[in-house]
Design an enzyme around this catalytic site. Sequence first.
Site, PDB file in Angstrom:
ATOM      1  N   ASP A  92       0.741  -1.256  -0.111  1.00 50.24           N
ATOM      2  CA  ASP A  92       0.183  -0.144   0.004  1.00 50.24           C
ATOM      3  C   ASP A  92       0.986   1.187   0.009  1.00 50.24           C
ATOM      4  O   ASP A  92       1.973   1.185   0.197  1.00 50.24           O
ATOM      5  CB  ASP A  92      -0.874   0.058   1.264  1.00 50.24           C
ATOM      6  CG  ASP A  92      -2.029  -1.128   1.265  1.00 50.24           C
ATOM      7  OD1 ASP A  92      -2.004  -1.619   0.226  1.00 50.24           O
ATOM      8  OD2 ASP A  92      -2.375  -1.405   2.482  1.00 50.24           O
ATOM      9  N   TYR A 148       6.568 -10.584   6.552  1.00 46.43           N
ATOM     10  CA  TYR A 148       6.277  -9.100   6.750  1.00 46.43           C
ATOM     11  C   TYR A 148       7.113  -8.913   8.059  1.00 46.43           C
ATOM     12  O   TYR A 148       6.977  -9.660   8.964  1.00 46.43           O
ATOM     13  CB  TYR A 148       4.976  -8.715   6.871  1.00 46.43           C
ATOM     14  CG  TYR A 148       4.406  -8.379   5.476  1.00 46.43           C
ATOM     15  CD1 TYR A 148       4.406  -7.255   4.773  1.00 46.43           C
ATOM     16  CD2 TYR A 148       3.839  -9.388   4.826  1.00 46.43           C
ATOM     17  CE1 TYR A 148       3.805  -7.001   3.709  1.00 46.43           C
ATOM     18  CE2 TYR A 148       3.427  -9.393   3.519  1.00 46.43           C
ATOM     19  CZ  TYR A 148       3.350  -8.271   3.069  1.00 46.43           C
ATOM     20  OH  TYR A 148       2.730  -7.819   1.718  1.00 46.43           O
TER      21      TYR A 148
END
Length: 500
Positions: A92, A148
């Site tokens: 994002d 992540y």
Amino acid sequence: MTPITNITSEFTPRVDENGNPVAKSERRPKRKVAVMIGYCGTGYNGMQIQNDPNVKTIEGELFNAFVEAGAVSKDNADDIKKNAFMRAARTDKGVHAAGNVISAKLIVEDEDIIEKINQALPDQIRIWGIQRVTKSFDCRKMCSSRIYEYLLPTYSLLPPKPHSALADLIEEKQTEHPGTLLVDEEGSKWWDETRQEVLATGVTEQQLEELLAKQKAGESIKTYDSEGQITEEGQFIRSIKNVENTRRRAYRISKERLQRFREAMEQYVGSNNFHNFTVGKSFKDPASRRYIMETSVSEPFVIEGTEWVSVKLHGQSFMLHQIRKMIAMACLVVRTGCPVERIKQFYGPNKINIPKAPALGLLLENPVYTTYNKMLEKNNHKAIDFTEFSEKMDAFKMKYIYDKIYAEEARDNVFYGFFGFIDSFKAHATEGVPSNLRESGEGEIGHVFEFLGKMFDEPIQEEQSKKETDSKEEQPKKETDSKEEQPKKETASEEEQPQE
């Protein structure tokens, strides 16, 4: 560099500025490759290229650099689809990646092609390596899993500020159900010491009580006068904030609190229904089920006076905002003293809006290609493996990612702003609600707190009832559970598919 304005598959002849046809460039062989990249997402509107050429994206920068370096021919310079461009993970706006993969058909016969591409890129985007792959390779579909990282200041795990809305809720439930919530003596001591330091600045007990009364009554507090000068109230509010900020920076987490956070993160491991940890997904949607392989929380480390921990999440795939909501919920459970096992209730059918932790701390560590790498090795190709670039990646992370995160938090108090708002949040209030606490079209604002209150009540009754049943029918119940548990796990593993 001509901006990419055509991202369709339709053929458009190339013309010069006068409208005359441009001669085609010499045809050179294209190879299907995996390009291993890293980038700092600051200043970019996410990874994926947009139709609007004025919107800055990571892919837009990469494609233009490929053209400039000769990895993409001039004939294909206006259409990204001609090069079979695909990304492993779509990040994002503002989100970073130490490692990501794109698959594309590129001209890579030049031995210095990586160096030439990097020269055409801004310093905050790097190419780590380019590997030959099979023609059928799709970096997203063939990705086995993704890792992540989330960087979190440890003060984020301190309990809510005394007399705040969330602190009052905790006190109320501790009174109604003694022994259910953890009594946070360490947290209470920290806030008591903070109050004493505030008083040491010259702020009086009466001023603190008057300020608290106004806040609880919802009265507006005038911190600046009509001439823009700070008022007396504004001055002592600033004194309070300065002391609290200094104390937060000096906070060092206890082993017990850190262990509770680790246990909270472990509640996500396995195949679970994460419909409450994203947007636009229902409980019955098969895509809501995701498989988390592992979570880990590092030992604390201090940067510029603030203590942090690194949270790693290794999962098959993740949905929009999923990680940020997972972090926020784990923090809330620790901060409220709620049993960490209650996180599993969010996998049920009740729809709950969970706030998103700040995007600031999130970055993609790297995609993993365990299964596909075995196929590459059979075809005498190198594996898609970031290990050989780890030294360069670590240096890049420190300079272009970590330092930016630390500096922004020190400058803007991002995490304090988020959790401070959580503490003082009033259910059903909508005015001034930050976007990361607002989910359009999904119920009422604030009902995560209503659920927290409900979670302190109803599950307690259910647990007491379960204990009574277990004491009467302990052995048969255990046998039933053991018989039902295995088919459930098999079904979950069959349903799990890598999805973005």
